[in-house]
Motif scaffolding. Structure first.
Motif, PDB file in Angstrom:
ATOM      1  N   THR A  35       0.830  -1.196   0.000  1.00 45.42           N
ATOM      2  CA  THR A  35       0.000   0.000   0.000  1.00 45.42           C
ATOM      3  C   THR A  35       0.868   1.251   0.000  1.00 45.42           C
ATOM      4  O   THR A  35       1.932   1.266   0.618  1.00 45.42           O
ATOM      5  CB  THR A  35      -0.941   0.021   1.219  1.00 45.42           C
ATOM      6  OG1 THR A  35      -0.174  -0.113   2.404  1.00 45.42           O
ATOM      7  CG2 THR A  35      -1.955  -1.092   1.132  1.00 45.42           C
ATOM      8  N   TRP A  37       0.428   4.109   1.474  1.00 42.35           N
ATOM      9  CA  TRP A  37       0.382   4.913   2.689  1.00 42.35           C
ATOM     10  C   TRP A  37       0.742   4.035   3.881  1.00 42.35           C
ATOM     11  O   TRP A  37       0.791   2.822   3.785  1.00 42.35           O
ATOM     12  CB  TRP A  37      -1.006   5.529   2.872  1.00 42.35           C
ATOM     13  CG  TRP A  37      -2.105   4.527   2.828  1.00 42.35           C
ATOM     14  CD1 TRP A  37      -2.542   3.766   3.861  1.00 42.35           C
ATOM     15  CD2 TRP A  37      -2.869   4.127   1.695  1.00 42.35           C
ATOM     16  NE1 TRP A  37      -3.540   2.929   3.447  1.00 42.35           N
ATOM     17  CE2 TRP A  37      -3.758   3.134   2.129  1.00 42.35           C
ATOM     18  CE3 TRP A  37      -2.895   4.526   0.361  1.00 42.35           C
ATOM     19  CZ2 TRP A  37      -4.658   2.530   1.266  1.00 42.35           C
ATOM     20  CZ3 TRP A  37      -3.799   3.916  -0.478  1.00 42.35           C
ATOM     21  CH2 TRP A  37      -4.671   2.935  -0.031  1.00 42.35           C
ATOM     22  N   GLU A  42      -2.603   5.989   9.271  1.00 42.02           N
ATOM     23  CA  GLU A  42      -3.886   6.400   8.693  1.00 42.02           C
ATOM     24  C   GLU A  42      -5.051   5.975   9.579  1.00 42.02           C
ATOM     25  O   GLU A  42      -5.995   6.733   9.772  1.00 42.02           O
ATOM     26  CB  GLU A  42      -4.093   5.762   7.324  1.00 42.02           C
ATOM     27  CG  GLU A  42      -3.644   6.506   6.123  1.00 42.02           C
ATOM     28  CD  GLU A  42      -4.245   7.881   5.936  1.00 42.02           C
ATOM     29  OE1 GLU A  42      -5.471   8.052   5.936  1.00 42.02           O
ATOM     30  OE2 GLU A  42      -3.463   8.812   5.781  1.00 42.02           O
ATOM     31  N   ILE A  43      -5.004   4.762  10.097  1.00 42.02           N
ATOM     32  CA  ILE A  43      -6.123   4.245  10.878  1.00 42.02           C
ATOM     33  C   ILE A  43      -6.177   4.888  12.265  1.00 42.02           C
ATOM     34  O   ILE A  43      -7.237   5.333  12.706  1.00 42.02           O
ATOM     35  CB  ILE A  43      -6.040   2.710  10.986  1.00 42.02           C
ATOM     36  CG1 ILE A  43      -6.279   2.074   9.615  1.00 42.02           C
ATOM     37  CG2 ILE A  43      -7.050   2.181  11.988  1.00 42.02           C
ATOM     38  CD1 ILE A  43      -6.037   0.590   9.572  1.00 42.02           C
ATOM     39  N   GLU A  46      -5.238   9.403  11.816  1.00 45.56           N
ATOM     40  CA  GLU A  46      -6.218  10.085  10.958  1.00 45.56           C
ATOM     41  C   GLU A  46      -7.635   9.553  11.151  1.00 45.56           C
ATOM     42  O   GLU A  46      -8.580  10.108  10.609  1.00 45.56           O
ATOM     43  CB  GLU A  46      -5.810   9.949   9.483  1.00 45.56           C
ATOM     44  CG  GLU A  46      -4.413  10.429   9.156  1.00 45.56           C
ATOM     45  CD  GLU A  46      -4.231  11.915   9.356  1.00 45.56           C
ATOM     46  OE1 GLU A  46      -5.209  12.663   9.144  1.00 45.56           O
ATOM     47  OE2 GLU A  46      -3.123  12.316   9.755  1.00 45.56           O
ATOM     48  N   GLN A  47      -7.784   8.443  11.846  1.00 41.10           N
ATOM     49  CA  GLN A  47      -9.063   7.777  12.107  1.00 41.10           C
ATOM     50  C   GLN A  47      -9.851   7.513  10.823  1.00 41.10           C
ATOM     51  O   GLN A  47     -11.021   7.859  10.695  1.00 41.10           O
ATOM     52  CB  GLN A  47      -9.887   8.585  13.102  1.00 41.10           C
ATOM     53  CG  GLN A  47      -9.219   8.680  14.444  1.00 41.10           C
ATOM     54  CD  GLN A  47     -10.064   9.371  15.475  1.00 41.10           C
ATOM     55  OE1 GLN A  47     -11.127   9.898  15.177  1.00 41.10           O
ATOM     56  NE2 GLN A  47      -9.594   9.357  16.703  1.00 41.10           N
ATOM     57  N   ASN A  48      -9.176   6.877   9.896  1.00 45.75           N
ATOM     58  CA  ASN A  48      -9.765   6.537   8.614  1.00 45.75           C
ATOM     59  C   ASN A  48     -10.541   5.225   8.760  1.00 45.75           C
ATOM     60  O   ASN A  48      -9.972   4.136   8.707  1.00 45.75           O
ATOM     61  CB  ASN A  48      -8.649   6.415   7.562  1.00 45.75           C
ATOM     62  CG  ASN A  48      -9.184   6.308   6.167  1.00 45.75           C
ATOM     63  OD1 ASN A  48     -10.341   5.980   5.961  1.00 45.75           O
ATOM     64  ND2 ASN A  48      -8.321   6.583   5.202  1.00 45.75           N
ATOM     65  N   ILE A  49     -11.848   5.325   8.950  1.00 47.89           N
ATOM     66  CA  ILE A  49     -12.698   4.165   9.189  1.00 47.89           C
ATOM     67  C   ILE A  49     -12.801   3.292   7.940  1.00 47.89           C
ATOM     68  O   ILE A  49     -12.806   2.066   8.030  1.00 47.89           O
ATOM     69  CB  ILE A  49     -14.105   4.607   9.647  1.00 47.89           C
ATOM     70  CG1 ILE A  49     -14.005   5.450  10.915  1.00 47.89           C
ATOM     71  CG2 ILE A  49     -15.015   3.416   9.870  1.00 47.89           C
ATOM     72  CD1 ILE A  49     -13.409   4.739  12.099  1.00 47.89           C
ATOM     73  N   ALA A  50     -12.862   3.907   6.772  1.00 49.47           N
ATOM     74  CA  ALA A  50     -12.959   3.135   5.534  1.00 49.47           C
ATOM     75  C   ALA A  50     -11.727   2.252   5.337  1.00 49.47           C
ATOM     76  O   ALA A  50     -11.846   1.086   4.951  1.00 49.47           O
ATOM     77  CB  ALA A  50     -13.131   4.076   4.348  1.00 49.47           C
ATOM     78  N   LEU A  51     -10.561   2.789   5.630  1.00 44.98           N
ATOM     79  CA  LEU A  51      -9.341   1.998   5.509  1.00 44.98           C
ATOM     80  C   LEU A  51      -9.320   0.870   6.537  1.00 44.98           C
ATOM     81  O   LEU A  51      -8.879  -0.245   6.226  1.00 44.98           O
ATOM     82  CB  LEU A  51      -8.107   2.882   5.670  1.00 44.98           C
ATOM     83  CG  LEU A  51      -6.762   2.184   5.536  1.00 44.98           C
ATOM     84  CD1 LEU A  51      -6.617   1.565   4.153  1.00 44.98           C
ATOM     85  CD2 LEU A  51      -5.630   3.153   5.808  1.00 44.98           C
TER      86      LEU A  51
END
Length: 72
Positions: A35, A37, A42-43, A46-51
């Motif tokens: 990947t 990134w 990110e998770i 950045e609290q990226n729920i989709a990732l």
């Protein structure tokens, strides 16, 4: 006299579980490197729920493939 618990089955169960965990870790490591990134940054930051959902789906998919390969 046959025992109620066969130690061969218990050993095989632990062995294949260990092999499965190692393969899952290796597969996830490869996914993390492919990947573009940083997954955990990110998770978590950045609290990226989709990732996080995608990473969970990848882990389930790899686990499914390993379980199918081990069970024959």
């Amino acid at each position: 006299m046959s025992s109620i618990i066969n130690l061969t089955y218990i050993f095989n169960s632990f062995f294949f579980s260990l092999v499965g965990f190692i393969m899952l870790g290796f597969g996830f490591y490869i996914f993390d490197r492919l990947t573009p990134w940083q997954l955990w940054k990110e998770i978590i930051d950045e609290q990226n729920i989709a990732l996080a959902i995608i990473v969970g789906a990848v882990a389930l998919g790899i686990s499914n493939i390993i379980a199918s390969a081990i069970s024959g």
